[in-house]
Design a protein around this motif. Structure first.
Motif, short mmCIF file in Angstrom:
data_model
loop_
_atom_site.label_atom_id
_atom_site.label_comp_id
_atom_site.label_asym_id
_atom_site.label_seq_id
_atom_site.Cartn_x
_atom_site.Cartn_y
_atom_site.Cartn_z
N PRO A 280 0.82 -1.22 0.00
CA PRO A 280 0.00 0.00 0.00
C PRO A 280 0.85 1.26 0.00
N ALA A 281 0.28 2.36 -0.49
CA ALA A 281 0.97 3.65 -0.49
C ALA A 281 1.37 4.03 0.93
N GLY A 282 2.54 4.65 1.04
CA GLY A 282 3.01 5.09 2.34
C GLY A 282 3.81 4.06 3.10
N SER A 283 3.95 2.84 2.55
CA SER A 283 4.65 1.78 3.28
C SER A 283 6.07 1.54 2.78
N ALA A 284 6.54 2.38 1.85
CA ALA A 284 7.80 2.09 1.16
C ALA A 284 9.00 2.00 2.10
N ALA A 285 9.10 2.89 3.08
CA ALA A 285 10.26 2.86 3.97
C ALA A 285 10.31 1.57 4.77
N GLY A 286 9.17 1.16 5.30
CA GLY A 286 9.14 -0.08 6.08
C GLY A 286 9.45 -1.30 5.22
N ILE A 308 11.05 1.50 -5.99
CA ILE A 308 10.49 2.64 -5.28
C ILE A 308 10.08 3.65 -6.33
N SER A 309 8.78 3.88 -6.48
CA SER A 309 8.27 4.78 -7.51
C SER A 309 7.98 6.15 -6.93
N GLY A 310 8.60 7.17 -7.52
CA GLY A 310 8.45 8.52 -7.01
C GLY A 310 7.05 9.07 -7.19
N GLY A 311 6.71 10.01 -6.36
CA GLY A 311 5.40 10.65 -6.42
C GLY A 311 4.96 11.05 -5.04
N SER A 312 3.70 11.37 -4.90
CA SER A 312 3.14 11.72 -3.60
C SER A 312 1.81 10.99 -3.46
N PRO A 313 1.76 9.89 -2.71
CA PRO A 313 2.87 9.33 -1.94
C PRO A 313 3.76 8.43 -2.78
N VAL A 314 4.91 8.07 -2.21
CA VAL A 314 5.82 7.13 -2.84
C VAL A 314 5.20 5.73 -2.80
N GLN A 315 5.36 5.00 -3.89
CA GLN A 315 4.82 3.63 -3.99
C GLN A 315 5.98 2.63 -3.98
N CYS A 316 5.68 1.37 -3.67
CA CYS A 316 6.72 0.35 -3.77
C CYS A 316 6.12 -1.00 -4.12
N ARG A 317 6.93 -1.80 -4.82
CA ARG A 317 6.57 -3.16 -5.20
C ARG A 317 7.79 -4.04 -5.09
N VAL A 318 7.59 -5.30 -4.85
CA VAL A 318 8.68 -6.27 -4.76
C VAL A 318 8.37 -7.40 -5.73
N ARG A 343 0.89 -5.28 4.97
CA ARG A 343 0.56 -6.47 4.19
C ARG A 343 0.41 -6.11 2.72
N PRO A 344 0.88 -6.94 1.82
CA PRO A 344 0.72 -6.63 0.40
C PRO A 344 -0.75 -6.60 0.00
N THR A 345 -1.09 -5.67 -0.86
CA THR A 345 -2.46 -5.58 -1.37
C THR A 345 -2.69 -6.55 -2.52
#
Length: 504
Positions: A280-286, A308-318, A343-345
């Motif tokens: 989910p958005a906002g979880s990238a740092a964790g 780590i995809s830039g923007g507001s908010p930052v997104q992330c995927r693995v 948890r992954p969405t």
């Protein structure tokens, strides 16, 4: 370098950004890398009017001066020669990245054999800049030199599997390499973009989705045929021209000669399980913090990346792959998700054969317009600082590939590839146009500097960047001096010079 819908470049040496995003859980398509040599050695030059290799100019002799005789050279090449204004020139000169479409080489030679490459070198060495082009994915556009001669080896693309070895022409694209290997039940760890040439990939090291299990592409190189600056065709291996063989394994494309053919040791083609996790958005740092600890502890059968995809908010995927069945992978993924703070969405796990997995990580071969650079992580960095660099930078991605495992087994000076102790590579990628290029370049540079401040130093030569600070040390570390010595030995008059050649 053609294709369907536009994609964006990526990091497994040559997966594009969309392909990388597929690994991380969205649909993808692919491309990007550096380029250099290629080919296939055959008999001495036929009646071309050019001296055969055994009587070519010795390394101690200074190359001639004055412009090449282009008409004579054209008549000697099986593949042909195109000059500005000629039919087909504007297409033939193009690299993968449209930002370099304004570059105008003085000629583009299509080499169909090692003989053609020798003819080009003997005719033009010391007279104009020489640049070999395999896939044309060089991030800095060095394979399309202004006022230079492009030696395009794309036609030298054979893939010949002989038992456990594969003999591959330097112009072969990865999509054809994988298809040829898979048909014989063999595998080679390599990159992801379908149109990347095997040459640039190998010469810069060769990061890919099987690297943690099987090592880098260059680690599987058994020998290479190389046209040196004096026009000779030599074999580089552990027992023949060993210094050159050392340099070709990670020293970067374009530095020591033009490779025409590679012989690789291959592995049995494995069955793989690919996966992607959206968070989910906002979880990238964790997630990034957990990912860095997790990938370091994983068995080499598992390779993973994080975007780590830039923007507001930052997104992330693995995303990534596992050499084995889904049941074994799921246990390892549960370990990551339990510590990621979110948890992954979306979670996708899919079993594929070797070729199916390589196609999964592949994507579109459409040309892509972008600015990019790189950094190397040797130990976990502050995830909050890294994520902050992407905050508000819509369109920019930090593409992070896990290393370790087999990559880290050789000593740092065993080959020219220096980053044996790396935890991960980081590619900074941002789409750009000719109008936005300057601003995007500045933005990428700011992130590169921020990553260094956060503890990510060094750089990967296959994501070559003219603006990277202290680039020679960043790419080659303590191996830089030996690489310079090898280049001076085989190219004493700097015939293969370019903006970031090892003797620049």
């Amino acid at each position: 370098m053609t294709g369907q819908p536009a994609g964006r470049p990526h990091v497994f040496d040559h997966m594009d950004r969309r392909a990388f995003l597929r690994v991380a859980g969205v649909s993808a398509a692919g491309a990007v890398a550096a380029a250099c040599g290629s080919g296939s050695p055959t008999s001495p030059i036929a009646s071309t009017g050019v001296a055969p290799p055994e009587t070519s100019v010795p390394p101690s002799s200074r190359p001639p001066t004055g412009p090449p005789n282009w008409d004579e050279l054209r008549s000697q090449l099986a593949g042909g020669l195109l000059r500005p204004g000629g039919d087909g020139y504007d297409t033939a000169k193009r690299a993968f990245n449209p930002l370099f479409d304004s570059n105008n080489p003085v000629a583009v030679a299509s080499a169909k054999s090692a003989q053609d490459v020798q003819t080009c070198v003997q005719a033009a060495a010391g007279r104009v800049t020489l640049a070999a082009r395999s896939g044309g994915h060089c991030y800095a556009g060095y394979s399309v030199p202004e006022s230079g001669l492009v030696v395009d080896v794309a036609a030298m693309n054979q893939v010949d599997v002989q038992g456990t070895q594969a003999v591959i022409g330097a112009g072969a694209k990865l999509k054809d390499v994988y298809a040829g290997l898979a048909a014989a039940g063999r595998a080679l760890p390599a990159g992801s973009c379908p149109t990347v040439g095997i040459a640039g990939l190998t010469l810069g090291g060769g990061i890919g989705v099987l690297a943690r299990k099987y090592g880098l592409t260059c680690d599987h190189l058994s020998s290479a045929q190389v046209v040196t600056a004096d026009g000779k065709l030599v074999t580089a291996s552990a027992s023949s021209e060993p210094d050159l063989f050392w340099a070709l394994r990670g020293g970067g494309g374009g530095n020591f000669g033009i490779v025409t053919e590679f012989t690789f040791d291959t592995d049995p083609a494995p069955n793989l399980t690919v996966f992607s996790l959206h968070f989910p958005a906002g979880s990238a740092a964790g997630v990034l913090g957990a990912w860095q600890e997790w990938i370091a502890a994983m068995p080499p059968e598992l390779w993973a990346n994080i975007v780590i995809s830039g923007g507001s908010p930052v997104q992330c995927r693995v995303g990534g792959c596992y050499v084995g069945a889904p049941s074994g992978l799921n246990t390892l993924l549960n370990n990551l998700t339990a510590n990621a703070g979110a948890r992954p969405t979306q979670r996708t796990v899919k079993a594929l054969d070797y070729l199916g997995a390589m196609n999964y990580f592949s994507g579109s071969s459409a040309r892509q317009s972008f600015v990019a650079s790189s950094r190397i992580i040797t130990s976990p960095v502050d995830p909050a600082k890294m994520v902050a660099l992407a905050d508000g930078r819509t369109g920019m991605d930090l593409l992070i590939d896990g290393l370790g495992g087999k990559v880290g087994e050789p000593a740092k000076d065993a080959t020219a590839f220096w980053h044996r102790d790396a935890l991960a590579s980081v590619q900074i990628y941002a789409p750009a146009t000719t109008k936005t290029r300057s601003g995007v370049t500045q933005s990428v540079g700011d992130v590169v500097a921020g990553l260094a401040a956060a503890g990510a130093g060094g750089g990967y030569v296959n994501y070559i960047d003219p603006a990277l600070p202290d680039w020679k040390a960043a790419y080659y570390g303590d191996n830089a001096k030996r690489l310079q010595d090898v280049a001076k030995k085989y190219d004493p008059y700097n015939v293969f010079r370019f903006g970031q050649s090892v003797v620049a």
